[in-house]
Motif scaffolding. Structure first.
Motif, mmCIF file in Angstrom:
data_model
loop_
_atom_site.group_PDB
_atom_site.id
_atom_site.type_symbol
_atom_site.label_atom_id
_atom_site.label_comp_id
_atom_site.label_asym_id
_atom_site.label_seq_id
_atom_site.Cartn_x
_atom_site.Cartn_y
_atom_site.Cartn_z
ATOM 1 N N ASN A 197 21.490 -14.090 8.002
ATOM 2 C CA ASN A 197 22.307 -15.102 8.644
ATOM 3 C C ASN A 197 21.660 -16.202 8.770
ATOM 4 N N ILE A 198 20.881 -16.679 7.691
ATOM 5 C CA ILE A 198 20.687 -18.184 7.241
ATOM 6 C C ILE A 198 22.083 -18.473 6.163
ATOM 7 N N VAL A 199 22.515 -17.143 5.327
ATOM 8 C CA VAL A 199 23.349 -17.788 4.311
ATOM 9 C C VAL A 199 25.055 -18.042 4.921
ATOM 10 N N LYS A 200 24.818 -17.169 6.319
ATOM 11 C CA LYS A 200 26.614 -17.790 6.683
ATOM 12 C C LYS A 200 26.129 -18.743 7.507
ATOM 13 N N ALA A 201 25.352 -19.415 7.703
ATOM 14 C CA ALA A 201 24.679 -20.653 8.902
ATOM 15 C C ALA A 201 26.115 -21.538 7.601
ATOM 16 N N ILE A 202 25.022 -21.612 6.766
ATOM 17 C CA ILE A 202 25.034 -22.452 5.769
ATOM 18 C C ILE A 202 26.846 -22.785 5.403
#
Length: 210
Positions: A197-202
């Motif tokens: 989810n962190i990767v998607k946010a970035i």
């Protein structure tokens, strides 16, 4: 009237009594000597602390989130402790305190660093940005908004460090693929495992700037 002659035991007692008294006195004197030394040592240590407070603190001038500060710190104080304990900016978290988890990530002159590994005195004259400095009043930074949208956190302890690294990562241009993002965010540990989810946010923030 006859007197009872001394028995060997009585004779030994007559000699041992003064000897016991001598040992008692010696023990008391030794205890007093040790106590006196301890008191003297404690007094010296207290005096050392007063001298340290008076002479060992160094004035550091730095700008934090656009506000200039002039603070006195001991040479051993880290930037992390200065931010949290003296400036009350507790959004920057103390995780491992060894530069291994990334929870303490801040920007120094635009470059992301682990503030637990940076001495406060080495940041003289520098501009520091913490998680508190990203938002514009009530308007969240796009990365903060994206983390909320994509549920890029669970317990939230590492989140401030993750966001600070993510903002810097976009500026560094290291967001060409999910694999590259993961590699260059690897210094920020999420014990809850919200990495995808962190990767998607970035990625969303990066794509919005194209």
């Amino acid at each position: 009237m006859s007197t009872k002659p001394d028995t060997p035991l009585d004779s030994e007692s007559s000699f041992s009594s003064p000897r016991r008294e001598f040992f008692k006195q010696s023990t008391v004197l030794s205890a007093l000597a040790l106590k006196s030394g301890s008191v003297t040592k404690a007094a010296e240590e207290q005096l050392d602390e007063k001298f340290a407070d008076a002479f060992e603190k160094i004035t550091v001038n730095l700008e934090v989130n656009g506000i200039k500060h002039s603070v006195k710190v001991e040479p051993r104080v880290t930037l992390l402790d200065l931010l949290r304990e003296q400036l009350d900016l507790t959004g920057t978290k103390k995780g491992c305190d060894r530069g291994q988890c990334g929870a303490c990530t801040v920007h120094v002159n635009g470059i992301r660093i682990n503030s637990c590994l940076s001495l406060a005195v080495t940041n003289e004259g520098k501009a520091i940005t913490t998680i508190e400095g990203l938002a514009n009043g009530d308007e969240l930074h796009p990365m903060q908004t994206s983390f909320i949208k994509h549920d890029g956190f669970q317990c939230g302890y590492c989140t401030s460090g993750q966001i600070m690294s993510a903002v810097a990562l976009v500026k560094e241009g290291r967001t060409q693929s999910p694999e590259q993002i993961s590699e260059f965010m690897s210094g920020n540990i999420c014990r809850c495992g919200a990495y995808s989810n962190i990767v998607k946010a970035i990625q969303e923030v990066k794509n919005s700037q194209l």
